[in-house]
Design a protein around this motif. Structure first.
Motif, PDB file in Angstrom:
ATOM      1  N   GLU A  41     -14.853 100.703  66.493  1.00  0.00           N
ATOM      2  CA  GLU A  41     -14.104 101.543  67.436  1.00  0.00           C
ATOM      3  C   GLU A  41     -13.601 100.793  68.660  1.00  0.00           C
ATOM      4  O   GLU A  41     -12.626 101.190  69.274  1.00  0.00           O
ATOM      5  CB  GLU A  41     -14.965 102.730  67.874  1.00  0.00           C
ATOM      6  N   GLY A  42     -14.260  99.706  69.025  1.00  0.00           N
ATOM      7  CA  GLY A  42     -13.847  98.946  70.197  1.00  0.00           C
ATOM      8  C   GLY A  42     -12.774  97.908  69.918  1.00  0.00           C
ATOM      9  O   GLY A  42     -12.377  97.167  70.812  1.00  0.00           O
ATOM     10  N   GLU A  43     -12.316  97.843  68.700  1.00  0.00           N
ATOM     11  CA  GLU A  43     -11.333  96.813  68.331  1.00  0.00           C
ATOM     12  C   GLU A  43      -9.951  97.420  68.077  1.00  0.00           C
ATOM     13  O   GLU A  43      -9.306  97.881  68.995  1.00  0.00           O
ATOM     14  CB  GLU A  43     -11.851  96.024  67.122  1.00  0.00           C
ATOM     15  N   SER A  50      -1.543 104.860  68.921  1.00  0.00           N
ATOM     16  CA  SER A  50      -1.813 106.255  68.569  1.00  0.00           C
ATOM     17  C   SER A  50      -2.794 106.306  67.404  1.00  0.00           C
ATOM     18  O   SER A  50      -2.952 105.328  66.662  1.00  0.00           O
ATOM     19  CB  SER A  50      -0.525 106.985  68.181  1.00  0.00           C
ATOM     20  N   GLU A  51      -3.408 107.444  67.226  1.00  0.00           N
ATOM     21  CA  GLU A  51      -4.314 107.648  66.089  1.00  0.00           C
ATOM     22  C   GLU A  51      -3.542 107.520  64.771  1.00  0.00           C
ATOM     23  O   GLU A  51      -4.034 106.941  63.809  1.00  0.00           O
ATOM     24  CB  GLU A  51      -4.969 109.027  66.194  1.00  0.00           C
ATOM     25  N   GLU A  56      -2.355 104.621  59.727  1.00  0.00           N
ATOM     26  CA  GLU A  56      -1.386 103.952  58.855  1.00  0.00           C
ATOM     27  C   GLU A  56      -1.797 102.502  58.610  1.00  0.00           C
ATOM     28  O   GLU A  56      -1.664 101.994  57.497  1.00  0.00           O
ATOM     29  CB  GLU A  56       0.009 104.031  59.456  1.00  0.00           C
ATOM     30  N   MET A  57      -2.304 101.843  59.655  1.00  0.00           N
ATOM     31  CA  MET A  57      -2.758 100.462  59.508  1.00  0.00           C
ATOM     32  C   MET A  57      -3.967 100.398  58.579  1.00  0.00           C
ATOM     33  O   MET A  57      -4.054  99.507  57.731  1.00  0.00           O
ATOM     34  CB  MET A  57      -3.081  99.869  60.877  1.00  0.00           C
TER      35      MET A  57
END
Length: 70
Positions: A41-43, A50-51, A56-57
């Protein structure tokens, strides 16, 4: 290399896909580090615009990993 891979997975343009599939690129990746950069989560999520972009990534990464590693 792993940071570059994340950037290319976010963009996922045709030239980025070619780069990501290059055997020289694949051979240099630390897949464990790449997974951490994508899912910690920190990366990648923390720096995502955006979420939706992040999701998508992640989808692009899963497709990429399946194609490259089987």
């Amino acid at each position: 290399m792993e940071d570059l891979a994340v950037m290319k997975l976010y963009a996922f343009r045709p030239n980025d896909i070619i780069d990501l599939h290059s055997q020289a690129f694949v051979d240099r990746l630390d897949w464990g580090l790449l997974e951490r950069l994508i899912f910690d989560e920190g990366e990648a999520l923390a720096s995502s615009p955006s979420e939706r972009s992040y999701q998508e990534m992640v989808c692009a990464y899963r497709q990429y990993k399946k194609e490259v590693l089987g």
